[in-house]
Design a protein around this motif. Structure first.
Motif, PDB file in Angstrom:
ATOM      1  N   LYS A 108       0.836  -1.211   0.000  1.00 43.31           N
ATOM      2  CA  LYS A 108       0.000   0.000   0.000  1.00 43.31           C
ATOM      3  C   LYS A 108       0.867   1.257   0.000  1.00 43.31           C
ATOM      4  CE  LYS A 108      -4.145  -1.580   2.457  1.00 43.31           C
ATOM      5  NZ  LYS A 108      -4.951  -1.380   3.692  1.00 43.31           N
ATOM      6  N   ASP A 109       1.873   1.269   0.885  1.00 43.76           N
ATOM      7  CA  ASP A 109       2.746   2.441   0.978  1.00 43.76           C
ATOM      8  C   ASP A 109       3.483   2.693  -0.336  1.00 43.76           C
ATOM      9  OD1 ASP A 109       1.975   2.817   3.583  1.00 43.76           O
ATOM     10  OD2 ASP A 109       3.736   1.845   4.458  1.00 43.76           O
ATOM     11  N   GLU A 113       3.141   6.122  -2.565  1.00 45.19           N
ATOM     12  CA  GLU A 113       4.345   6.894  -2.898  1.00 45.19           C
ATOM     13  C   GLU A 113       4.507   7.015  -4.411  1.00 45.19           C
ATOM     14  OE1 GLU A 113       9.041   7.057  -1.482  1.00 45.19           O
ATOM     15  OE2 GLU A 113       7.835   5.262  -1.111  1.00 45.19           O
ATOM     16  N   TRP A 114       4.240   5.931  -5.121  1.00 49.85           N
ATOM     17  CA  TRP A 114       4.351   5.944  -6.584  1.00 49.85           C
ATOM     18  C   TRP A 114       3.368   6.936  -7.193  1.00 49.85           C
ATOM     19  CZ3 TRP A 114       0.731   4.222 -10.360  1.00 49.85           C
ATOM     20  CH2 TRP A 114       1.245   4.186 -11.667  1.00 49.85           C
ATOM     21  N   GLN A 116       2.102   9.572  -5.832  1.00 54.69           N
ATOM     22  CA  GLN A 116       2.529  10.936  -5.531  1.00 54.69           C
ATOM     23  C   GLN A 116       3.675  11.368  -6.444  1.00 54.69           C
ATOM     24  OE1 GLN A 116       1.166  13.205  -3.585  1.00 54.69           O
ATOM     25  NE2 GLN A 116       2.760  14.683  -4.142  1.00 54.69           N
ATOM     26  N   GLU A 117       4.621  10.461  -6.672  1.00 52.40           N
ATOM     27  CA  GLU A 117       5.756  10.794  -7.543  1.00 52.40           C
ATOM     28  C   GLU A 117       5.299  11.021  -8.983  1.00 52.40           C
ATOM     29  OE1 GLU A 117       9.553   8.655  -5.373  1.00 52.40           O
ATOM     30  OE2 GLU A 117       8.385   7.493  -6.811  1.00 52.40           O
ATOM     31  N   VAL A 118       4.372  10.199  -9.439  1.00 59.86           N
ATOM     32  CA  VAL A 118       3.843  10.374 -10.794  1.00 59.86           C
ATOM     33  C   VAL A 118       3.098  11.696 -10.901  1.00 59.86           C
ATOM     34  CG1 VAL A 118       2.168   9.494 -12.470  1.00 59.86           C
ATOM     35  CG2 VAL A 118       3.716   7.911 -11.320  1.00 59.86           C
ATOM     36  N   LYS A 119       2.347  12.042  -9.882  1.00 65.68           N
ATOM     37  CA  LYS A 119       1.618  13.323  -9.863  1.00 65.68           C
ATOM     38  C   LYS A 119       2.587  14.490  -9.975  1.00 65.68           C
ATOM     39  CE  LYS A 119      -1.424  16.158  -6.979  1.00 65.68           C
ATOM     40  NZ  LYS A 119      -2.111  16.270  -5.665  1.00 65.68           N
ATOM     41  N   GLU A 120       3.686  14.414  -9.235  1.00 68.88           N
ATOM     42  CA  GLU A 120       4.672  15.498  -9.266  1.00 68.88           C
ATOM     43  C   GLU A 120       5.339  15.601 -10.639  1.00 68.88           C
ATOM     44  OE1 GLU A 120       7.275  14.599  -6.040  1.00 68.88           O
ATOM     45  OE2 GLU A 120       5.780  15.084  -4.497  1.00 68.88           O
ATOM     46  N   LEU A 121       5.605  14.455 -11.265  1.00 68.06           N
ATOM     47  CA  LEU A 121       6.189  14.469 -12.608  1.00 68.06           C
ATOM     48  C   LEU A 121       5.209  15.082 -13.613  1.00 68.06           C
ATOM     49  CD1 LEU A 121       7.944  10.977 -12.801  1.00 68.06           C
ATOM     50  CD2 LEU A 121       9.031  13.208 -12.607  1.00 68.06           C
ATOM     51  N   ASN A 122       3.935  14.768 -13.454  1.00 69.61           N
ATOM     52  CA  ASN A 122       2.924  15.342 -14.341  1.00 69.61           C
ATOM     53  C   ASN A 122       2.861  16.864 -14.187  1.00 69.61           C
ATOM     54  OD1 ASN A 122       2.185  12.863 -15.391  1.00 69.61           O
ATOM     55  ND2 ASN A 122       0.510  12.559 -13.938  1.00 69.61           N
ATOM     56  N   GLU A 123       2.988  17.305 -12.947  1.00 69.09           N
ATOM     57  CA  GLU A 123       2.926  18.745 -12.685  1.00 69.09           C
ATOM     58  C   GLU A 123       4.139  19.477 -13.255  1.00 69.09           C
ATOM     59  OE1 GLU A 123       2.528  18.831  -8.465  1.00 69.09           O
ATOM     60  OE2 GLU A 123       0.342  18.511  -8.492  1.00 69.09           O
ATOM     61  N   GLU A 124       5.261  18.760 -13.358  1.00 67.98           N
ATOM     62  CA  GLU A 124       6.461  19.369 -13.941  1.00 67.98           C
ATOM     63  C   GLU A 124       6.380  19.485 -15.453  1.00 67.98           C
ATOM     64  OE1 GLU A 124      10.042  17.435 -12.671  1.00 67.98           O
ATOM     65  OE2 GLU A 124       9.370  17.310 -10.582  1.00 67.98           O
ATOM     66  N   GLY A 125       5.417  18.803 -16.043  1.00 64.96           N
ATOM     67  CA  GLY A 125       5.227  18.887 -17.492  1.00 64.96           C
ATOM     68  C   GLY A 125       6.332  18.236 -18.305  1.00 64.96           C
ATOM     69  N   LEU A 126       6.956  17.191 -17.751  1.00 65.17           N
ATOM     70  CA  LEU A 126       8.032  16.507 -18.465  1.00 65.17           C
ATOM     71  C   LEU A 126       7.483  15.732 -19.663  1.00 65.17           C
ATOM     72  CD1 LEU A 126      10.095  15.041 -15.483  1.00 65.17           C
ATOM     73  CD2 LEU A 126      10.574  17.102 -16.800  1.00 65.17           C
ATOM     74  N   SER A 127       8.302  15.595 -20.683  1.00 64.47           N
ATOM     75  CA  SER A 127       7.922  14.781 -21.834  1.00 64.47           C
ATOM     76  C   SER A 127       7.927  13.314 -21.416  1.00 64.47           C
ATOM     77  CB  SER A 127       8.908  14.992 -22.985  1.00 64.47           C
ATOM     78  OG  SER A 127      10.187  14.466 -22.640  1.00 64.47           O
TER      79      SER A 127
END
Length: 245
Positions: A108-109, A113-114, A116-127
């Motif tokens: 679950k943890d 965590e995964w 959240q990390e994917v969300k942050e990458l999406n917010e950075e607008g990376l290709s």
């Protein structure tokens, strides 16, 4: 020779599948693959039953279904070297599913965590290409689970090391000339061996999915939906090594 004729020549090397002497196991495999595809609808059928552990398990389950289908394609078109690599992937996925079910809180943890990390990458607008270069924390944790389960398997059965080396190294390195020079000749015995491995890996993967939903309506649903095909598989005889049938 035009491109169409060249393509026909390349694809002309085929095992007989449903038209050959291995028709029965091939039929079981194909119906199993269809059943496993259908099971992916369970997330829409029972959304209230899915916690982060179940979502994590389902990611690996979906990937296994894709690779089981790839394994059949490799078998059908006599891509024996590619099959060995797919076989390794499927066995490792099976072991990861087992490890995640053994520590559901950790699973679950990892999933939280995964996400959240994917969300942050999406917010950075990376290709997409740049995102693929990012090392997410879940990768190291899954490596550890895989490594621990492989170690346990080797302790339980010394033959697992030989099997793993074969599936891992077969035609993966140019120094292995014997393997890398193997041909793509139709072979009924190879076809049968590979189809049976895929059948039991599919069976084992469903078992791990059921275990993940222990105590829920989803487990009962999976058992009801797959009862018929699993009985056909069990009637084939002894489970291959390294699968807890």
């Amino acid at each position: 020779m035009d491109a169409g004729d060249i393509e026909k020549r390349i694809l002309s090397n085929q095992n007989e599948g449903l038209e050959g002497k291995n028709k029965k196991p091939v039929s079981i495999l194909l119906r199993l693959l269809n059943q496993m595809q259908e099971l992916q609808k369970v997330q829409q059928e029972f959304p209230e039953e899915f916690n982060d552990h179940h979502k994590h398990i389902f990611l690996h389950y979906t990937s296994s279904v894709i690779n089981l289908e790839e394994g059949y394609i490799n078998t059908k078109y006599c891509n024996y070297k590619s099959f060995k690599r797919t076989l390794r992937y499927l066995y490792e996925s099976y072991l990861v599913l087992e490890g995640l079910n053994e520590d559901r809180a950790e699973s679950k943890d990892m999933m939280k965590e995964w996400k959240q990390e994917v969300k942050e990458l999406n917010e950075e607008g990376l290709s997409t290409e740049d995102r693929m270069k990012e090392e997410l924390s879940i990768v190291d944790k899954l490596h550890k689970i895989r490594g621990n389960k492989k170690g346990e398997m080797k302790k339980k059965n010394k033959r697992y090391g030989d099997f793993y080396n074969l599936s891992s190294n077969y035609a993966s390195h140019p120094v292995r000339l014997g393997a890398s020079m193997s041909d793509r000749t139709p072979d009924e015995d190879k076809e049968l061996n590979q189809v049976v491995h895929l059948i039991w890996l599919g069976y084992g993967t469903i078992q791990k999915l059921e275990n993940a939903f222990e105590g829920t309506d989803v487990k009962e649903y999976i058992e009801e939906e797959t009862g018929g095909i699993k009985k056909e598989i069990e009637d084939l005889g002894k489970t291959p090594e390294f699968i807890d049938g």
